[in-house]
Design an enzyme around this catalytic site. Structure first.
Site, PDB file in Angstrom:
ATOM      1  N   GLU A  34       0.820  -1.207   0.000  1.00 38.40           N
ATOM      2  CA  GLU A  34       0.000   0.000   0.000  1.00 38.40           C
ATOM      3  C   GLU A  34       0.858   1.263   0.000  1.00 38.40           C
ATOM      4  OE1 GLU A  34      -2.931   0.035  -0.749  1.00 38.40           O
ATOM      5  OE2 GLU A  34      -3.509  -2.044  -0.409  1.00 38.40           O
ATOM      6  N   GLN A  39      -0.085   6.962  -4.775  1.00 38.19           N
ATOM      7  CA  GLN A  39       0.151   7.822  -5.934  1.00 38.19           C
ATOM      8  C   GLN A  39       1.022   7.153  -6.991  1.00 38.19           C
ATOM      9  OE1 GLN A  39      -1.109  11.461  -6.322  1.00 38.19           O
ATOM     10  NE2 GLN A  39      -2.448   9.962  -5.364  1.00 38.19           N
ATOM     11  N   LEU A  77      11.462   5.555  -7.611  1.00 33.00           N
ATOM     12  CA  LEU A  77      10.014   5.447  -7.404  1.00 33.00           C
ATOM     13  C   LEU A  77       9.377   6.783  -7.048  1.00 33.00           C
ATOM     14  CD1 LEU A  77       7.784   3.375  -7.515  1.00 33.00           C
ATOM     15  CD2 LEU A  77       8.178   2.839  -5.128  1.00 33.00           C
ATOM     16  N   TYR A 117      -6.288   6.355   4.035  1.00 36.05           N
ATOM     17  CA  TYR A 117      -6.391   5.311   3.022  1.00 36.05           C
ATOM     18  C   TYR A 117      -5.662   4.039   3.442  1.00 36.05           C
ATOM     19  CZ  TYR A 117      -5.317   2.276  -0.707  1.00 36.05           C
ATOM     20  OH  TYR A 117      -5.173   1.126  -1.412  1.00 36.05           O
ATOM     21  N   ASP A 135      -9.658   6.171  -2.313  1.00 37.24           N
ATOM     22  CA  ASP A 135      -8.491   6.584  -3.091  1.00 37.24           C
ATOM     23  C   ASP A 135      -8.984   7.199  -4.394  1.00 37.24           C
ATOM     24  OD1 ASP A 135      -9.365   4.412  -4.578  1.00 37.24           O
ATOM     25  OD2 ASP A 135      -7.335   3.875  -5.163  1.00 37.24           O
TER      26      ASP A 135
END
Length: 349
Positions: A34, A39, A77, A117, A135
């Site tokens: 997660e 994003q 990332l 979230y 989300d």
DNA sequence: AATGCGGGGAT
DNA sequence: ATCCCAGCATT
């Protein structure tokens, strides 16, 4: 139970993606996935997830690692605060929770890098607790199904969607339901050109009936992009290279780069060489400029970076400069921004 | 409530 | 070019 959930679950059983973090209920792996996927698209995060679980199979091994190693594995990332928070949270799990993840969202929410979230995702997927995730996918799907006109990126809008999402949740299988809803948004109810023709919910989609699918969800946010000019000094001295760790509240915090001179606009080399920070670094030495590499514009979400790398060779380093020097071969051990990674691959072997 | 934080893919 | 992505922390 509402009408929506069974249709979503049926669609998911037939068309959902088979992803590695869906094959476990280990809260560590679910939490890790997660955070990586915040994003971030599944396609971009998948390889990182596999490398992290390979290198760090449990929360103890992650907590025992150095921040530099975690940042190196995270390199490329983006949103590097996620990696630093990942490390801090792992240490809290070990130190404060005895190595076991808490199940309740409030406790999960107290970990660095875990917001509403992620807390709901871990609570529902790892522990089967009835919390609906919210989300980007969920906002979009619900905004369309109920033709919600209120902007999603406001306090009022958020409250509406929290209420709506929770009311639709299948409390018997909250984890599967949450994943089904997100997969539905990622695969069918996409931002552009949603596949309404094959949508099992088309019959009850208010936006489809009203012809407003392309207008949902409504967002008010506007992004302004700042321009910055970076001048990197790639200083080589007898097989050693100068690197600095980025500190402070700025992009790429914790990553390494060459000594950096920033200007308010375009600048030429003589102007840089006249600066005090340049002279502090190289003032007395017999340095010479052996090349200039103008990098392609580097586009971040809120910044455009104009970067130039000046290749400098010098036979000796000041004490201040020597403290920053690492072996050329060791440069690969340090996490660097994509921009510098491209330079190193392209122009430096 | 606004802002900053990355990088890549789709259109 | 613009938007968006399994968001979060800070102010």
């Amino acid at each position: 139970m509402n009408r929506i959930a069974p249709i979503l679950l049926d669609w998911y059983a037939r068309s959902g993606r088979d992803l590695p973090w869906r094959r476990t209920r280990d809260p560590y792996r679910i939490w890790l996935s997660e955070v990586i996927l915040q994003q971030t698209r599944v396609g971009q995060g998948l390889g990182y997830y596999l490398r992290f679980t390979e290198r760090f199979p449990d929360v103890c091994s992650l907590a025992a690692a150095s921040e530099d190693e975690i940042l190196k594995l995270w390199q490329g990332l983006g949103y590097y605060s996620r990696a630093r928070n990942l490390h801090a949270a792992a240490r809290e799990i070990v130190g404060r929770f005895g190595g076991e993840f808490p199940a309740e969202p409030d406790a999960l929410r107290s970990l660095p890098g875990v917001g509403d979230y992620t807390a709901a995702a871990v609570a529902s997927m790892a522990f089967g607790l009835p919390y609906a995730v919210l989300d980007g996918n969920v906002f979009r799907v619900l905004a369309r199904l109920f033709d919600v006109e209120v902007p999603v990126d406001t306090g009022a809008g958020r409250r509406i969607f929290v209420e709506l999402a929770q009311s639709l949740l299948d409390t018997e299988r909250p984890g599967t339901y949450n994943q089904a809803l997100m997969d539905f948004g990622a695969l069918l109810c996409t931002p552009a050109q949603p596949r309404c023709g094959e949508c099992p919910l088309a019959g009850c989609c208010l936006a489809l009936a009203a012809g407003t699918v392309a207008l949902r969800p409504v967002k008010q946010g506007r992004t302004k992009v700042r321009e910055r000019w970076f001048h990197y000094l790639h200083i080589s001295c007898e097989g050693r290279t100068l690197l600095c760790r980025r500190e402070g509240r700025d992009i790429w915090q914790g990553l390494y780069e060459f000594p950096l001179l920033e200007t308010e606009g375009p600048a030429d080399f003589p102007a840089l060489a006249a600066r005090s920070d340049f002279r502090e670094l190289l003032g007395d030495a017999e340095w010479r400029l052996v090349g200039t590499v103008v990098m392609p514009r580097h586009q971040l979400s809120h910044q455009t970076i104009h970067a130039t790398v000046y290749r400098i060779e010098t036979p000796s380093l000041s004490a201040a400069a020597a403290a920053l020097a690492v072996d050329t071969a060791a440069v690969g051990d340090y996490a660097v921004p994509r921009l510098l990674e491209r330079y190193l691959l392209e122009y430096d072997g």
